[in-house]
Design a protein around this motif. Structure first.
Motif, short mmCIF file in Angstrom:
data_model
loop_
_atom_site.label_atom_id
_atom_site.label_comp_id
_atom_site.label_asym_id
_atom_site.label_seq_id
_atom_site.Cartn_x
_atom_site.Cartn_y
_atom_site.Cartn_z
N GLU A 146 1.23 -0.93 -0.51
CA GLU A 146 -0.34 0.04 -0.15
C GLU A 146 0.98 1.04 -0.14
O GLU A 146 0.15 2.14 -0.91
CB GLU A 146 -1.27 0.08 1.33
CG GLU A 146 -1.97 1.01 0.94
CD GLU A 146 -3.26 1.70 0.05
OE1 GLU A 146 -3.84 0.10 -0.51
OE2 GLU A 146 -2.69 2.58 -0.17
N SER A 147 1.73 1.04 0.29
CA SER A 147 3.29 2.39 0.20
C SER A 147 3.23 2.48 -0.92
O SER A 147 3.89 3.61 -1.39
CB SER A 147 3.69 2.42 1.40
OG SER A 147 3.57 2.31 3.22
N ARG A 185 2.14 1.93 -3.20
CA ARG A 185 1.07 1.90 -4.56
C ARG A 185 1.03 3.70 -4.22
O ARG A 185 -0.05 5.11 -4.74
CB ARG A 185 -0.18 1.00 -4.04
CG ARG A 185 -0.23 -0.35 -4.63
CD ARG A 185 -1.90 -1.19 -4.47
NE ARG A 185 -1.51 -1.75 -5.60
CZ ARG A 185 -2.98 -2.63 -5.75
NH1 ARG A 185 -3.61 -3.32 -4.18
NH2 ARG A 185 -2.23 -4.15 -5.94
N GLU A 186 0.87 4.04 -2.63
CA GLU A 186 0.57 5.24 -2.65
C GLU A 186 1.62 6.32 -3.17
O GLU A 186 1.56 7.77 -3.43
CB GLU A 186 0.56 5.12 -0.84
CG GLU A 186 -1.34 5.35 -0.21
CD GLU A 186 -0.93 5.09 1.06
OE1 GLU A 186 -0.71 5.81 1.85
OE2 GLU A 186 -2.16 4.66 1.60
#
Length: 131
Positions: free
Chosen positions: A57-58, A60-61
């Protein structure tokens, strides 16, 4: 043992690896293992990271295209022929193909750890557990 691997797909140009590593540093994520391969203008950065879903997620962000896969990680003695005799020969004898792999040394255990992408995960896992 099964592990989660994050693959990041990036253009093969200066600065992209720095961007990936910067995103991981910003999120305070430590890298356990890393492999880079190229295919012309694009590359794949494969990593084993703690808390795989949170790490993904990090990334992707930070704007990266990622994929999460399940692979095998196998610890073995860090000696000449260790990978040949502890991984490659047993899996070859069972007819299992290794799509790719990479390795690192665990300083805490002084063991070599090989991260494996076999064509048959369940069968490879059974064989390595039986050794």
């Amino acid at each position: 043992m099964r592990v989660k691997q994050i693959s990041v797909f990036v253009e093969n140009k200066p600065g992209r690896l720095e961007d990936i590593l910067g995103a991981l540093e910003k999120a305070q994520i430590n890298i356990r293992a890393l492999s880079i391969s190229d295919s012309g203008e694009f590359g794949i950065v494969r990593m084993v990271l703690p808390h795989a879903e949170q790490s993904q997620e990090s990334l992707r962000e930070a704007g990266f295209t990622t994929r999460l896969d399940t692979l095998l990680a196998y610890s073995m003695p860090d000696v000449p022929g260790g990978m040949l005799n502890n991984v490659v020969k047993p899996l070859t004898k069972a007819g299992i193909n290794l799509k790719y792999f990479y390795a690192y040394t665990d300083p805490a255990t002084k063991q070599a750890v090989v991260v494996i992408k076999p064509d048959n995960l369940e069968k490879a896992e059974q064989i390595l557990k039986s050794l």
